[in-house]
Motif scaffolding. Structure first.
Motif, PDB file in Angstrom:
ATOM      1  N   MET A 155       0.861  -1.189   0.000  1.00 37.75           N
ATOM      2  CA  MET A 155       0.000   0.000   0.000  1.00 37.75           C
ATOM      3  C   MET A 155       0.890   1.228   0.000  1.00 37.75           C
TER       4      MET A 155
ATOM      5  N   ALA B 198      -2.855  -1.168   5.852  1.00 36.58           N
ATOM      6  CA  ALA B 198      -3.629   0.073   5.994  1.00 36.58           C
ATOM      7  C   ALA B 198      -3.332   0.742   7.332  1.00 36.58           C
ATOM      8  N   ASP B 199      -3.196  -0.054   8.381  1.00 38.80           N
ATOM      9  CA  ASP B 199      -2.850   0.526   9.689  1.00 38.80           C
ATOM     10  C   ASP B 199      -1.471   1.180   9.634  1.00 38.80           C
TER      11      ASP B 199
ATOM     12  N   PRO C 182      -3.822  -6.866   4.054  1.00 38.15           N
ATOM     13  CA  PRO C 182      -4.276  -5.499   3.744  1.00 38.15           C
ATOM     14  C   PRO C 182      -4.585  -4.665   4.985  1.00 38.15           C
ATOM     15  N   ASN C 183      -5.190  -5.281   5.997  1.00 38.39           N
ATOM     16  CA  ASN C 183      -5.532  -4.487   7.173  1.00 38.39           C
ATOM     17  C   ASN C 183      -4.290  -3.960   7.870  1.00 38.39           C
TER      18      ASN C 183
ATOM     19  N   GLN D 286      -0.956   4.628   8.057  1.00 39.51           N
ATOM     20  CA  GLN D 286      -1.291   5.751   8.935  1.00 39.51           C
ATOM     21  C   GLN D 286      -0.136   6.130   9.861  1.00 39.51           C
TER      22      GLN D 286
ATOM     23  N   SER E  63      -7.862   1.154  -4.314  1.00 39.89           N
ATOM     24  CA  SER E  63      -9.248   1.485  -3.968  1.00 39.89           C
ATOM     25  C   SER E  63      -9.727   2.486  -5.032  1.00 39.89           C
TER      26      SER E  63
END
Ligand SMILES: Cc1cc2nc3c(=O)[nH]c(=O)nc-3n(C[C@H](O)[C@H](O)[C@H](O)COP(=O)(O)OP(=O)(O)OC[C@H]3O[C@@H](n4cnc5c(N)ncnc54)[C@H](O)[C@@H]3O)c2cc1C
Lengths: 149, 282, 789
Positions: C42, C128-129, C124-125, C132, C285
């Motif tokens: 990502m 994504a964390d 993916p989770n 950030q 996305s």
């Protein structure tokens, strides 16, 4: 983005000025203010958790008060960023003696906002900014006019 | 498009849901999920716990009681759209439902979720105002009933407290003629402006007109200036023109890349006029 | 639908053979590739349109449990330092200022959404964390969005290597435009904005890379319109040997041009896979797609026209400011230059014309080809111009079109700037058919009545010719394109007579598995269902240039036809041998080789194939096996044309446009499958109407993309589409092996001006002659409101 507003206070300009620029009052009235520490004369670092309803984000930033002419006018400069986005802005605040011990505060704000939140939810941002400004001045009004003031 | 971590709890009764709300910090109700889940996936909101109320059967359904239509907050838009009872008892609601999103959205999104979410471009708030809905809210100390006029407090905000749940909505059920006109945002399909109007008339004389407007301002409102100008007067095209021309007086309309404020106020006037024309045949 | 006879396969509306797979979820898209141990990539993306990067702190993200790696430009530059541009063109002597396009921001971000750091995690989770947790300090800089402001003095400088933000100046000149302007009876100046668009394929971009350290081979699944070009660019940009790279673009869910370019996302998946020793996947996305995948169009055009008082256009001068966005994408410089400028006179005989293009950098997502690529921009100018001239000289716009058309007897027709020779055409024919279909004369009478009743109704006509079937390699090379534009076909007839076809073009919605099988079935005399079409895998398919510029049927199909003829030639020898007659004594009739005079004595291609594989009884000099390949380099482009007519009513009080009727008459030469042709036209028209009425990528002055999701970017919905009345005429291309011209882009090219012309016609009684697209209700209402005060 322009954010303008006019707020009336039942107190004379000097008194309104003193409360508006009192760090304690600021801390209490800035919506979602988590911490505010002075870093010099009229400059602060601040952490806010703000937003509308459930859409809240935490922002870290700097706030400074500039061009202050008690009790007529000052500028508030804000520069902050958080995960949902970033904001930079200047608010020009004018205190006008409305007579009978009342003051009209006129705000002319110009803010630049960006980041993901703006790109996907731009329709919410201007009304949210306006709402937060309203919350701030209403809280200040209570402080100015209330027993603590 | 991956939400921040959260815990998921399914409630099977209102009491259980309330209990869960009270026992968790930072919990959110999940109904149809069609506003909440997109926000979660974009990480615009990151609650710690989701309490799913979609499995609570008592929150679902439509019935008539003492002349009032009582709609469970968990009733989907599609159920309202297909209800004969609604068609008969509240033509206005029947006119709104099929104009929400698309069929897939209407199968998941709920009446109560939409009202609780209070999206400035949502369709139901206009109708709830126009029919003067009574919203029943359950909390730790029982239930309270709030009129639509007091329910919406600002953009995306209502009087529902974090530990409360909207359980049902009561609307007048005597079949007052009503219509919802919607100008769709070409991208989202949400209302740029939506106008919900009910009107009664008898022998050329207007009885009562109610007008709810959504999309134009941060929060839906009743166009009372127009209502007052019409109630009790003889129907005429001129009267409707004149009254509708004031529909946007004093409004501070929203402005976005699709529709500047001036356009929204134009739409409010035009759509109020057209809705009145359809109901009052003038 | 099975077709009874192979001979009738060509030209039949056979249902798409790929659909049973796609609509039952059996397709294999890139994101369906689930490899064991695959990690997820990502990107951390810029929240600023233009900013200096003060610092990037990746420590918290790197320490996050489950994170495998966090990388910035410094980490990846040894693997790939810049994204290559394959069309570095200029023609004015001004050198092209080709700014470096780093895979991750290098010291500065130049557009909103630019990738700044790469995070790779176990799922993916987690990724994504961790995104950030990457902390980037920016020092925001003033941004520039407007194409003309970008080259104005004092504009913020985007690249030190491109002073004044100018990438190039490019010109084509035909005749004496200034002279003709000076002597024109009427002159018109008009500025047109062709707004920025976002392609929005249903499938966003994805990639899965699997690097094998033992063999040095890498397999990359990508969402590409041109897998071999991707392979070449990966090799050139990373140094991985080309023969060690396998690029697979299996099922691809729409491209519209945005999947031509080679992007950093794909390259960095390879980097990460090599670095970490596991497969790495990445999937955009929608909101990421909106910032990270190439945008399209984005011109500001200043136009000067000279005409006689009858409306014959004598001079056309165009100066266009075209945005490349912040960096030069793969094909970007070629789109607003050659693909736009060559066809600037469209279907009209305009002896004096000039086009000057200033390519500029702005703080926006890079642009590249978008359905029609250059030709819609040119057609929009011409079709608006024709209507403006008609209004000025007081004639019906249809008459002005007729007056200016290149006549049927002028073909082959060389355009004034000398770049193109139109192969064939009959512009009167499609115009006449469209007018007849819509009932033009009655329609104008109806319009007069409606106007008298106060209604704003309008009729818009749009005639066009486009250049497609890209194209002769010599022309492509001369235009600065770093590649040939031939294409390839291999036809493998198996021993049982079943056929596998390998094509170098690529289907991402077009339906090649159907239409290409129809081409081969006819030529080989076999059933369509006995022909399978393979594309999109560089290890299976010989080199090929992919699909864009409506080239699949003309070039890929042309190659297939030629390969099919090679099969036939070889099989004919075998058939003669088996039938024990001389080759001259047999003929190809009814799907078989038959002995002249005794048609019952026959051999089919499957018969010959079996013999070719048995191989013991072949004529002298004939090699075993029945498989042929052809490389087809077309001698010219192809030039489809047509006329579209749109009827609208504009709501005076709300500014909404309602399309009442829409007629489209297209001529794309021979037709392989009418249903697929109609599908292409339908989709193209939908996209073109959408540009006219709704779609627009909107940036604020700081470079924030305000239309960053489908909540604000208005793609057309089925529910708002009018009924489309389609017609066609057939004017075969004289040089194409199949006689076909392209149809993939025609709808997009023709429809936009048809709709805008209709709305302007509706508004003309109010004295309104032009409004820039998109004609959103608010904008139209504001114009009406202003005109009535
Ligand atoms: C593609 C798409 C198109 C759409 N188009 C439209 C449209 O045209 N018009 C329109 O009006 N809407 C539209 N919507 C929104 C849709 O109607 C939503 O379903 C609705 O707004 C929210 O209802 P929900 O049941 O999905 O609520 P959720 O998303 O589950 O919840 C929304 C919010 O309300 C709270 N909440 C929900 N139920 C309760 C309750 N009973 N008590 C207290 N709080 C509660 C939640 O905690 C959350 O904060 C669209 C949505 C999508 C995805």
């Amino acid at each position: 983005m322009r954010i303008d507003g006019t707020f009336s206070f039942n107190a004379n300009p000097e008194h309104v000025w003193d409360v508006l620029l009192d760090p304690e009052a600021l801390k209490a009235c800035i919506p979602g203010c988590q911490s505010m520490t002075s870093t010099g004369e009229n400059t602060y670092v601040i952490t806010l958790t703000v937003g509308i309803a459930q859409f809240k984000g935490t922002y870290d930033g700097n706030v400074s008060i500039q061009d202050a002419h008690r009790p007529d006018r000052y500028e508030i400069h804000v520069d902050g960023k958080g995960r949902p986005g970033w904001v930079r802005g200047v608010g020009k605040i004018k205190l006008v003696d409305a007579g009978n011990g009342a003051t009209t505060v006129e705000v002319e704000g110009d803010a630049t906002i960006g980041g993901p939140v703006f790109s996907i939810g731009s329709r919410f941002v201007p009304p949210a900014a306006k709402m937060l400004m309203g919350q701030f001045f209403n809280a200040m009004k209570k402080r100015v006019e209330g027993p603590a003031g | 498009m991956h939400p921040a971590p959260f815990a998921y709890k399914a409630a099977h009764s209102v009491e259980e849901a309330l209990q869960l709300l009270r026992s968790h910090e930072d919990a959110k109700i999940l109904a149809g999920g069609h506003s909440l889940i997109p926000a979660l996936k974009l990480r615009l909101t990151q609650p710690a716990v989701l309490i799913d109320i979609s499995k609570i059967s008592s929150l679902r359904g439509i019935r008539r009681e003492n002349g009032k239509l009582i709609i469970g907050s968990g009733t989907t838009h599609r159920e309202i759209e297909q209800s004969h009872l609604v068609a008969e008892a509240s033509p206005l609601l029947a006119s709104v439902a099929p104009q929400i999103g698309d069929v897939q959205v209407r199968h998941r999104g709920t009446f109560g979720g939409s009202l609780a979410h209070a999206d400035p471009a949502g369709d139901w708030p206009a109708a709830a105002l126009a029919v003067d809905a009574e919203l029943v809210i359950a909390g730790a100390h029982g239930t309270r009933t709030v009129h639509a006029s007091e329910f919406f407090t600002g953009m995306l905000t209502t009087v529902i407290e974090p530990d409360e749940i909207l359980t049902e909505i009561k609307v007048p059920g005597e079949g007052t003629p009503g219509i919802y006109l919607k100008h769709r945002n070409a991208a989202s399909g949400y209302a740029t402006v939506g106008v919900a109007v009910t009107a009664t008339h008898d022998h050329g004389r207007i009885g009562t007109v109610t007008i709810g407007v959504t999309g134009a301002t941060p929060v839906a409102f009743r166009a009372s200036i127009v209502e007052h100008a019409l109630n009790g007067h003889a129907v005429s095209a001129h009267l409707l023109d004149e009254a509708a021309s004031h529909a946007a007086d004093g409004l501070e309309c929203l402005s976005d890349i699709h529709a500047p404020a001036a356009y929204r106020s134009q739409l409010v006037k035009v759509m109020v006029r057209r809705a009145l024309g359809k109901l009052l045949h003038a | 639908m099975a077709v009874a006879s192979p001979t009738r396969a060509f030209g039949a509306s056979i249902r798409r053979r790929e659909d049973p797979r796609l609509i039952t979820g059996r397709g294999k898209f890139t994101d369906d590739m689930h490899l064991a141990n695959a990690a997820t990539a990502m990107f951390v993306r810029s929240p600023h349109g233009h900013a200096r990067i003060v610092s990037i702190d990746t420590s918290a993200a790197a320490a996050h449990p489950g994170v495998l790696g966090v990388y910035t430009f410094e980490d990846v530059k040894g693997f790939i330092s810049g994204m290559p541009c394959a069309w570095p063109t200029t023609n004015t002597g001004d050198t092209l200022k080709l700014a470096t396009y780093p895979p991750l921001a290098d010291g500065k971000v130049r557009y909103f959404g630019e990738a700044v750091a790469l995070v790779v995690a176990i799922d993916p989770n987690t990724a994504a964390d961790a995104v950030q947790l990457v902390n980037v300090e920016y020092d925001p800089l003033p941004a520039v969005i407007n194409n003309e402001a970008a080259v104005a003095p004092g504009a913020p400088l985007i690249h030190d290597s491109a002073p004044g933000n100018q990438a190039f100046r490019w010109s084509l000149v035909g005749g004496d435009t200034n002279g003709a302007l000076a002597h024109a009876d009427v002159r018109i100046s008009q500025t047109l904005v062709n707004q920025r668009l976002i392609a929005t394929p249903l499938e966003t971009r994805c990639a899965v890379a699997d690097y094998n350290p033992a063999s040095g081979e890498v397999t990359v699944w990508v969402t590409s319109q041109n897998p071999h070009i991707h392979r070449l660019l990966i090799a050139l940009s990373t140094g991985i040997p080309e023969h060690k790279i396998r690029v697979i673009a299996g099922d691809v869910g729409g491209g519209f041009g945005a999947k031509i370019p080679y992007y950093a996302g794909e390259a960095l998946c390879i980097f990460a896979s090599k670095e970490l020793g596991v497969p790495v996947r990445w999937s955009e996305s929608r909101s990421e797609n909106y910032v990270a995948t190439a945008h399209g169009r984005d011109h500001i055009q200043h136009i000067e026209v000279g005409a006689t008082k009858e409306g014959k256009i004598t001079a056309l001068k165009v100066t266009a400011y075209a945005s490349l966005g912040a960096y030069p994408s793969t094909a970007a410089p070629g789109v607003p230059t050659w693909l736009f400028g060559c066809i600037i006179q469209g279907p009209y005989d305009i002896p004096n014309n000039e086009v000057h293009v200033i390519g500029v950098y702005t703080n926006t997502t890079p642009t590249d080809a978008y359905r029609g690529a250059g030709r819609p921009e040119a057609t929009y100018i011409l079709e608006r111009v024709i209507d403006l001239v008609a209004a000025k000289v007081g004639r019906d716009p249809v008459d002005v079109r007729r007056l200016n058309f290149v006549r049927k007897d002028q073909f082959p027709f060389k355009v004034a700037n000398g770049t193109l020779t139109y192969d064939s055409g009959d512009y009167e024919l499609t115009l006449g058919k469209a007018l007849h279909t819509i009932g033009y004369t009655d329609l104008r009478a109806w319009q007069a009545e409606q106007r008298a009743a106060g209604k704003l109704v309008g009729i818009g006509v749009s005639s066009f010719v486009e250049v497609c079937g890209l194209g002769p390699s010599s022309a492509a090379n001369a235009m600065g394109f770093a590649g040939g534009l031939y294409d390839s076909a291999t036809i493998r007839v198996h021993p049982t007579g079943k056929v596998t076809v390998f094509t170098g073009v690529h289907s991402h919605g077009q339906g090649h598995e159907t239409s290409f099988a129809q081409i081969v079935a006819r030529d080989l005399g076999v059933m369509v269902d006995d022909v399978d079409v393979i594309h999109g895998d560089t290890d299976k398919v010989q080199h090929g240039m992919g699909t864009y510029g409506s080239r699949s049927a003309p070039v890929g199909g042309g190659a297939l036809r030629m390969a099919g003829m090679k099969i036939r030639a070889k099989a004919q020898k075998i058939a003669a041998h088996l039938l024990e007659v001389a080759e001259e004594d047999i003929e190809w009739v009814d799907d078989a080789f038959r002995v002249k005079g005794s048609p019952d004595k026959s051999k089919t291609i499957p018969d010959c194939a079996f013999a070719a594989y048995m191989a013991g009884n072949l004529p002298a000099g004939v090699t075993p096996v029945l498989e042929e390949q052809h490389w087809y380099d077309p001698e010219n482009f192809v030039f489809p044309f047509g006329t579209h007519i749109c009827v609208v009513e504009v709501d005076r009080e709300t500014g909404e446009t309602h399309i009442k009727r829409y007629v489209a008459v297209d001529d794309c030469g021979e037709i392989i499958n009418p249903m697929l042709r109609d599908g292409q036209v339908h989709g193209g028209i939908a996209q073109g109407i959408a540009q006219a009425l709704w779609e627009e990528a909107v940036y604020d002055e700081n470079g924030q993309l305000l239309s960053g999701s489908l909540m604000d970017y208005a793609i057309p919905k089925a529910s708002v589409m009018p009924h489309l009345e389609l017609g066609h005429t057939v004017t075969p291309s004289p040089h194409n092996p199949l006689g076909v011209k392209g149809i993939g882009e025609a709808g997009t090219i023709a429809s936009t001006p048809a709709v805008v012309n209709a709305v302007m016609d509706a508004l003309s009684p109010l004295g309104i002659h032009h409004i820039d697209m998109p004609l959103r209700p608010a904008k139209v209402w504001a114009a009406i409101d202003a005109a009535s005060h």
